[in-house]
Design a protein around this motif. Structure first.
Motif, mmCIF file in Angstrom:
data_model
loop_
_atom_site.group_PDB
_atom_site.id
_atom_site.type_symbol
_atom_site.label_atom_id
_atom_site.label_comp_id
_atom_site.label_asym_id
_atom_site.label_seq_id
_atom_site.Cartn_x
_atom_site.Cartn_y
_atom_site.Cartn_z
ATOM 1 N N ALA A 11 0.810 -1.203 -0.013
ATOM 2 C CA ALA A 11 -0.052 0.000 0.026
ATOM 3 C C ALA A 11 0.755 1.261 0.047
ATOM 4 C CB ALA A 11 -0.717 -0.188 1.330
ATOM 5 N N ASP A 12 1.983 0.974 0.868
ATOM 6 C CA ASP A 12 2.763 2.405 0.754
ATOM 7 C C ASP A 12 3.546 2.597 -0.390
ATOM 8 O OD1 ASP A 12 4.023 4.532 2.258
ATOM 9 O OD2 ASP A 12 5.874 3.313 2.069
ATOM 10 N N PHE A 13 3.892 1.506 -1.141
ATOM 11 C CA PHE A 13 4.528 1.649 -2.465
ATOM 12 C C PHE A 13 3.647 2.240 -3.417
ATOM 13 C CE2 PHE A 13 6.952 -2.671 -1.425
ATOM 14 C CZ PHE A 13 7.967 -1.780 -0.577
ATOM 15 N N ARG A 14 2.139 1.856 -3.448
ATOM 16 C CA ARG A 14 1.373 2.318 -4.349
ATOM 17 C C ARG A 14 1.063 3.940 -4.279
ATOM 18 N NH1 ARG A 14 -4.943 0.265 -4.937
ATOM 19 N NH2 ARG A 14 -5.324 1.397 -6.865
ATOM 20 N N SER A 15 1.128 4.392 -2.975
ATOM 21 C CA SER A 15 1.041 5.877 -2.716
ATOM 22 C C SER A 15 2.127 6.537 -2.828
ATOM 23 C CB SER A 15 0.701 6.017 -1.284
ATOM 24 O OG SER A 15 1.600 5.498 -0.469
ATOM 25 N N ARG B 2 10.361 -3.778 6.812
ATOM 26 C CA ARG B 2 10.494 -2.629 7.329
ATOM 27 C C ARG B 2 9.864 -1.366 6.599
ATOM 28 N NH1 ARG B 2 17.077 -3.679 8.154
ATOM 29 N NH2 ARG B 2 16.674 -5.577 9.632
ATOM 30 N N SER B 3 9.413 -1.600 5.461
ATOM 31 C CA SER B 3 8.576 -0.831 4.575
ATOM 32 C C SER B 3 7.224 -0.796 5.310
ATOM 33 C CB SER B 3 8.345 -1.099 3.378
ATOM 34 O OG SER B 3 9.588 -1.095 2.586
ATOM 35 N N GLY B 4 6.644 -2.187 5.897
ATOM 36 C CA GLY B 4 5.479 -2.148 6.442
ATOM 37 C C GLY B 4 5.542 -1.361 7.937
ATOM 38 N N TRP B 5 6.560 -1.473 8.565
ATOM 39 C CA TRP B 5 6.755 -1.024 9.851
ATOM 40 C C TRP B 5 6.845 0.864 9.748
ATOM 41 C CZ3 TRP B 5 5.237 -2.699 14.258
ATOM 42 C CH2 TRP B 5 5.411 -4.055 14.433
#
Length: 480
Positions: free
Chosen positions: A40-44, A247-250
């Motif tokens: 989700a972070d990569f998408r944004s 770590r991207s998730g955190w």
């Protein structure tokens, strides 16, 4: 005797079978959640990228300067190529500081010859207390290449980085290893959070990927492939799932407490304020970030520690079980000692999401994971052999513990392929799929043993053993 064993195993199964199943379900689900949060972070991030002003900042003199600190101990094989690569990174203002940590090989000599170094009449400040003081500072004779080589007696990686921080003159400091390479735009990208929010950003971490199997030309990765060595292939998947997507998730949930020592960027003033890295800590990178969280939360300062998913640091990984065992035992020992040292953060709202979410997670799902997995596997296998566990329960355990883990690994590989396409050859993708299965057969059980060894070493208070890894180095046109 067999009756006593049967009774003991049956009793333990009655007490622990379902809790262990629930534990494996929870830990694998948490990994999957972090992978999906990263996606989700990569998408944004992809949507914001076109408006980030990255290219404009490349030539902007308002962007913060960067000091890249590289400790080097017996790195004559690859230090010159690594240093050239760092000097050629695309950034408007950065310096490279190589700290020769009393190398027994010709590390200082090869640097001197390659860059025509001369001794500089320069005193290194002592803002951070260090165990050893420099015995010489060297710079290129040309007077404009922004390279500083500090020679000092051997005192370890952490103390060498602290010497490098004292030497640094820029606002930001990147700590990395001499056996690593950065993508050309790595500095530009990893410093974005500092440029966007200089007041709040305390530290950023970048992606660490595996260089084994890749082709390198002039200090650059020009052809990305999976390693040929199966052990390195499994580590490539580990790095992808845990050190990248995890770590991207955190970072997405604003609770990042670990930045890899191979590629981390920090505000220099904060590094000085917390006293740099702790030379007595075997998990010094983790411990440093925990100390930063404590400092900033305790003085009620608004801040952020961020993981940036695009800049890549490439490093070699062990290809033998002996070296890998020592590395993983050391990592788990560092995890245990750091969590114990900062146990006041456990579940403490004073330390925000780091204390309430991340620290308890690392206790339950990282520190205790090998112990619980070892107990669960031994009990289930003994119960099955002694006819105390029916086949349905046994296969359910394997499905939850290992089958689910394979699904998580494949999901992580799919997310990476969709958003970054680093391994875009069919052979590399097949290797990732094969590794997701191989990781859970024998390797994972060995990994449990290695981590328990690290834990036991810490409990016994045995002498810290860093071990040594034989490097091939990063040579031109070489497949590492």
């Amino acid at each position: 005797m067999i009756d006593i064993v049967r009774t003991l195993v049956a009793t333990l199964l009655d007490l622990l079978a379902w809790p262990i199943l629930i534990y494996f379900l929870a830990i694998n689900s948490s990994y999957l959640f972090l992978v999906l949060a990263a996606a989700a972070d990569f998408r944004s991030t992809r949507r914001r990228r076109r408006h980030s002003g990255r290219i404009e900042r490349l030539g902007s003199h308002t962007a913060p300067g960067v000091s890249v600190v590289v400790p080097a101990y017996n790195e004559e094989v690859g230090v010159v190529e690594a240093t050239r690569s760092l000097l050629s990174l695309r950034y408007h203002r950065h310096e490279v500081i190589v700290v020769n940590d009393g190398s027994k090989d010709d590390t200082l000599g090869v640097l001197t010859r390659a860059f025509d170094l001369v001794r500089a009449d320069r005193e290194v400040p002592s803002e951070i207390e260090t165990r050893q003081v420099p015995r010489g500072v060297y710079v290129p004779r040309d007077g404009y290449t922004r390279l500083t080589v500090v020679d000092k007696p051997n005192s370890g990686r952490s103390d060498s980085i602290n010497v490098g921080i004292n030497t640094a003159v820029e606002d930001l400091v990147i700590c990395m290893d001499a056996d690593s390479l950065l993508d050309p735009d790595a500095l530009l990208i990893v410093t974005e959070p500092f440029a966007d929010d200089p007041r709040r950003t305390a530290a950023t971490g970048g992606v660490v990927r595996i260089a084994n199997g890749c082709t390198i030309r002039d200090g650059r990765i020009v052809d990305v492939r999976m390693p040929r060595n199966l052990l390195a292939q499994i580590q490539a998947l580990e790095y992808l799932r845990s050190f990248f997507l995890g770590r991207s998730g955190w970072s997405k949930v604003k609770a990042l407490i670990l930045i890899s020592g191979a590629f981390g960027c920090f505000r220099r003033d904060l590094l000085v304020e917390v006293g740099g890295l702790d030379p007595d800590s075997i998990g010094e990178d983790f411990e440093l970030v925990m100390r930063l969280h404590r400092l900033l939360r305790e003085r009620r300062q608004d801040y952020q520690v961020t993981f940036v998913p695009e800049p890549v640091c490439w490093t070699e990984v062990p290809e033998t079980l002996t070296v890998l065992r020592k590395q993983r035992a050391r990592w788990h020992r560092g995890l245990w000692e750091t969590l114990v040292k900062h146990r006041v953060m456990f579940g403490n709202p004073r330390y925000g999401r780091a204390g309430v979410l991340a620290v308890p997670y690392y206790w339950f799902f990282e520190l205790f994971a090998p112990l619980i997995e070892a107990v669960g596997l031994v009990l289930m296998v003994l119960g099955f052999v002694l006819d105390l566990v029916n086949p349905t329960t046994f296969w359910l355990f394997l499905a939850v513990a290992y089958g689910y883990a394979i699904v998580v690994a494949l999901t992580a590989a799919a997310v990476d392929e969709v958003y970054f396409s680093r391994y875009n050859r069919l052979g590399s993708l097949l290797s990732l799929i094969t590794s997701s299965v191989a990781e859970n057969i024998v390797y994972r059980q060995l990994h449990v043993i290695w981590r328990l060894q690290g834990w036991w070493q810490s409990l016994r208070g045995s002498e810290q053993q860093w071990g040594a890894m034989t490097r091939r180095g990063f040579k031109t046109e070489e497949t590492v």
